[in-house]
Design an enzyme around this catalytic site. Structure first.
Site, mmCIF file in Angstrom:
data_model
loop_
_atom_site.group_PDB
_atom_site.id
_atom_site.type_symbol
_atom_site.label_atom_id
_atom_site.label_comp_id
_atom_site.label_asym_id
_atom_site.label_seq_id
_atom_site.Cartn_x
_atom_site.Cartn_y
_atom_site.Cartn_z
ATOM 1 N N ARG B 29 9.671 10.720 17.480
ATOM 2 C CA ARG B 29 10.902 10.433 16.707
ATOM 3 C C ARG B 29 12.116 10.269 17.618
ATOM 4 O O ARG B 29 13.230 10.660 17.235
ATOM 5 C CB ARG B 29 11.147 11.542 15.667
ATOM 6 C CG ARG B 29 10.791 11.077 14.254
ATOM 7 C CD ARG B 29 11.164 12.111 13.198
ATOM 8 N NE ARG B 29 10.059 13.003 12.927
ATOM 9 C CZ ARG B 29 10.184 14.281 12.577
ATOM 10 N NH1 ARG B 29 11.374 14.825 12.429
ATOM 11 N NH2 ARG B 29 9.116 15.014 12.368
ATOM 12 N N ARG B 33 17.394 9.898 13.405
ATOM 13 C CA ARG B 33 18.689 10.230 12.819
ATOM 14 C C ARG B 33 19.590 11.071 13.703
ATOM 15 O O ARG B 33 20.789 11.176 13.440
ATOM 16 C CB ARG B 33 18.472 10.965 11.482
ATOM 17 C CG ARG B 33 18.249 10.011 10.317
ATOM 18 C CD ARG B 33 18.495 10.730 9.002
ATOM 19 N NE ARG B 33 17.359 11.549 8.615
ATOM 20 C CZ ARG B 33 17.446 12.596 7.791
ATOM 21 N NH1 ARG B 33 18.622 12.974 7.305
ATOM 22 N NH2 ARG B 33 16.359 13.277 7.462
ATOM 23 N N ARG B 42 21.051 2.285 10.215
ATOM 24 C CA ARG B 42 20.500 2.691 8.922
ATOM 25 C C ARG B 42 21.503 2.418 7.793
ATOM 26 O O ARG B 42 21.138 1.927 6.729
ATOM 27 C CB ARG B 42 20.146 4.175 9.009
ATOM 28 C CG ARG B 42 19.859 4.912 7.744
ATOM 29 C CD ARG B 42 18.478 4.635 7.198
ATOM 30 N NE ARG B 42 18.251 5.466 6.020
ATOM 31 C CZ ARG B 42 18.888 5.315 4.867
ATOM 32 N NH1 ARG B 42 19.774 4.355 4.731
ATOM 33 N NH2 ARG B 42 18.617 6.114 3.845
ATOM 34 N N ASP B 79 6.900 3.423 9.957
ATOM 35 C CA ASP B 79 6.541 4.605 9.181
ATOM 36 C C ASP B 79 5.028 4.711 9.154
ATOM 37 O O ASP B 79 4.330 3.685 9.144
ATOM 38 C CB ASP B 79 7.083 4.478 7.752
ATOM 39 C CG ASP B 79 6.988 5.801 7.014
ATOM 40 O OD1 ASP B 79 7.907 6.619 7.162
ATOM 41 O OD2 ASP B 79 5.981 6.033 6.317
ATOM 42 N N TYR B 156 -1.137 11.829 1.837
ATOM 43 C CA TYR B 156 -0.022 11.193 1.123
ATOM 44 C C TYR B 156 -0.521 10.330 -0.035
ATOM 45 O O TYR B 156 0.080 10.302 -1.109
ATOM 46 C CB TYR B 156 0.803 10.340 2.082
ATOM 47 C CG TYR B 156 1.648 11.141 3.046
ATOM 48 C CD1 TYR B 156 2.852 11.725 2.621
ATOM 49 C CD2 TYR B 156 1.277 11.322 4.366
ATOM 50 C CE1 TYR B 156 3.640 12.453 3.506
ATOM 51 C CE2 TYR B 156 2.061 12.050 5.254
ATOM 52 C CZ TYR B 156 3.238 12.615 4.818
ATOM 53 O OH TYR B 156 4.019 13.342 5.684
#
Lengths: 380, 380
Positions: B29, B33, B42, B79, B156
């Protein structure tokens, strides 16, 4: 005070690693929200904390699962955060968010203010609940008392509640390890006093929950969790701070004695830890009577690695309870066979449990299937 | 198409276990963010999915951390749920709740409808982003492509999003394992095709994220995660479904070939798994080039147990980034020393990384301290 004689000693025999006639089973969080009768008591109490702090209510929910299932132990209904609450941190619960502290510990000055609480005053409600449960159980099965581990309590005390990443305590661990050790030190003293007091009030076995030890890298686990677990196990074995039995209602604080413990007075200690599998050899040497493991290690492996030096407790994946009763039975049998294969083929020294606690959305009938499958299994 | 020659091959040398002149470091990552420039992109994109599905934006954020830090690899910004999304499950994001699927897979009938998506159509945006990143990198560092592992994607797909207890997939695992295996089977085919397509589009190394393998008991991990990881590693090594390079903009679907892969065409595969430490020996025999480990095992142990059969990637506790730059440096040096001690004293075969991803509340200057500490460390 004297209590009724114990009629089911399967748990204590397993913890002493005596040949088993019955594999004892109890379940972490067996008194909990998955039971409608628990939810009814909780609704009557108005809040979780009222329930935990009112001995009659705590005793009522402690006994509820025993009325339904063929369990071999009761565990006191309480919260692991009673000790930091008694240290003045101000425990409260926000619905759906878990426990929080009004006054988290963030600095060396905060740590300096911490002291071991008076067990007969600030934690009297716990001891009263222990004594009441023991009386109400009337020798049916043994009563387990418990505490959070120093590291786990420190996590909540410093983070101020639950955490995803333990960023605040880990920053302190890295940048001010001396302060964290001072905190762990006083918390360890408090945990030892708390466990002794529960023993004196009537607990017949003790468990320490190291719920968050498994978030630590190995060198950090060995510095910040393991030594404090070991100190607890050693203290309980050595008989430090042995207190005389209290009066019937616990009014009198016990007389502190520094005398060593006689063998017959030792009550067994279980060290449970999520993620503790890498440290089984070290935990087996800690002085504890048994190690509780999660489901991420096979009991075959765990038994082989601990070589009968301790009992083992565990370790069904709690999510197995979402499966059908038939699948639950199959997984129970696999777990028992795993344990047998790791040693002499017997089930000596095994306390059957989950690898972690029951959840509110689990079906009580599935819990019954689990308990009955354990007892239906032949001993060897 | 042809790309510029690679000027920093430290990552590829480590993955081939060739003597290192520089310990490569990249961070899971790393495009995320915690970077203000990421948050700006974003905000411009309007949504996470628009950013992931627009090659120019995905490429922009892929390159952002390289402009700041002395990193030795780029990893495609994407993703892990692109593949199930392309299988028709309808990926969407709820602010603050993580990914969700509109149409989770719950029954044998749902599973029967699943098929390997067309990489040149439904996942074309990923391949375009890979090609664009590779072109923009212009040989500065290698580009890593990635996929979720079959088990992790299945979690998921069946839960319909993130989960605390994996109750739905675990119930299926226990009560209808054949259906779960059918799902894992088609997902594995899709993952293999997806990784091949990324390779064909320009990826120079590949990583599979088995984020949730560590929630499984050992016998379940060995049945529901490990075999599918092994199948991926074997397929990538064997050269199944090798495709010709696409046209410059990826318009032409590749020509499928079943021919074996020449050695020179092999690109390295890293199998990362949270909680995979108990299985290192088995993972080292899977055919993967390197194993990525979390911080719950020491690299000394991991290297000793894998005996140079694979490279290792990891494994600083991400929470170390909440510490001071001095503490970060000390933990980096300890990690490197651990790895050296587990083998011949060299750092050959090590890719420095975190044990899991960076978090939004981390300080970019602390990330810099980490990267620089790795590069400041002598090689042996």
């Amino acid at each position: 005070m004297t209590f009724a004689g114990l009629r089911n000693d399967a748990l204590l025999r397993a913890l002493r690693r005596e040949p088993a006639t019955r594999t004892p089973v109890w379940l972490m969080r067996q008194a909990g929200r998955y039971l409608p009768e628990y939810r009814a008591t909780r609704a009557r109490a108005g809040s979780f904390l009222t329930m935990a702090k009112t001995p009659e209510l705590a005793c009522e929910v402690t006994l509820q699962p025993l009325a339904r299932f063929d369990l071999d132990a009761a565990i006191l209904f309480s919260d692991i955060l009673t000790v930091p609450d008694a240290m003045g941190l101000g425990l409260y619960f926000v619905e759906g968010e878990g426990p929080k502290f009004q006054r988290p510990v963030r600095s060396a000055a905060d740590v300096a203010k911490l002291a071991v609480p008076d067990m007969g005053r600030e934690l009297r409600y716990v001891m009263d609940a222990v004594a009441l449960c023991r009386r109400e159980l009337s020798g049916r099965v043994p009563l387990i008392g418990f505490s959070g581990s120093p590291w786990t309590l420190a996590c909540y005390m410093i983070e101020g509640g639950g955490s995803d990443n333990f960023s605040i305590i880990k920053a302190m661990m890295l940048d001010d390890p001396a302060t964290l050790h001072r905190l762990l030190d006083v918390v360890t003293d408090a945990v030892i006093a708390y466990l002794w007091a529960q023993r004196d009030a009537g607990a017949q076995a003790l468990q320490v929950f190291d719920t968050w030890g498994g978030v630590l890298a190995p060198h950090h686990y060995r510095e910040f969790s393991l030594p404090y677990l070991t100190r607890i196990a050693e203290a309980l074995r050595a008989g430090r701070q042995k207190t005389e039995d209290r009066g019937q209602n616990g009014e009198q604080p016990g007389n502190l004695q520094q005398e060593p413990l006689h063998d017959a007075e030792h009550i067994p200690l279980i060290l449970f830890g999520k993620g503790n599998a890498p440290y089984l050899e070290e935990l087996a040497a800690s002085g504890a009577d048994a190690i509780g493991v999660d489901w991420l290690v096979s009991l075959e492996d765990a038994r082989r690695r601990t070589q009968g030096r301790v009992g083992l407790q565990g370790n069904l994946d709690p999510a197995v309870l979402y499966g059908s009763p038939a699948a639950i039975g199959a997984e129970v049998r696999r777990t028992l066979a795993d344990y047998a294969r790791g040693g002499d083929g017997s089930l000596t020294g095994l306390v059957f449990n989950l690898g972690h606690g029951l959840s509110p959305d689990m079906d009580p009938e599935h819990v019954r299937a689990l308990v009955d499958a354990v007892h239906a299994h032949p001993q060897a």
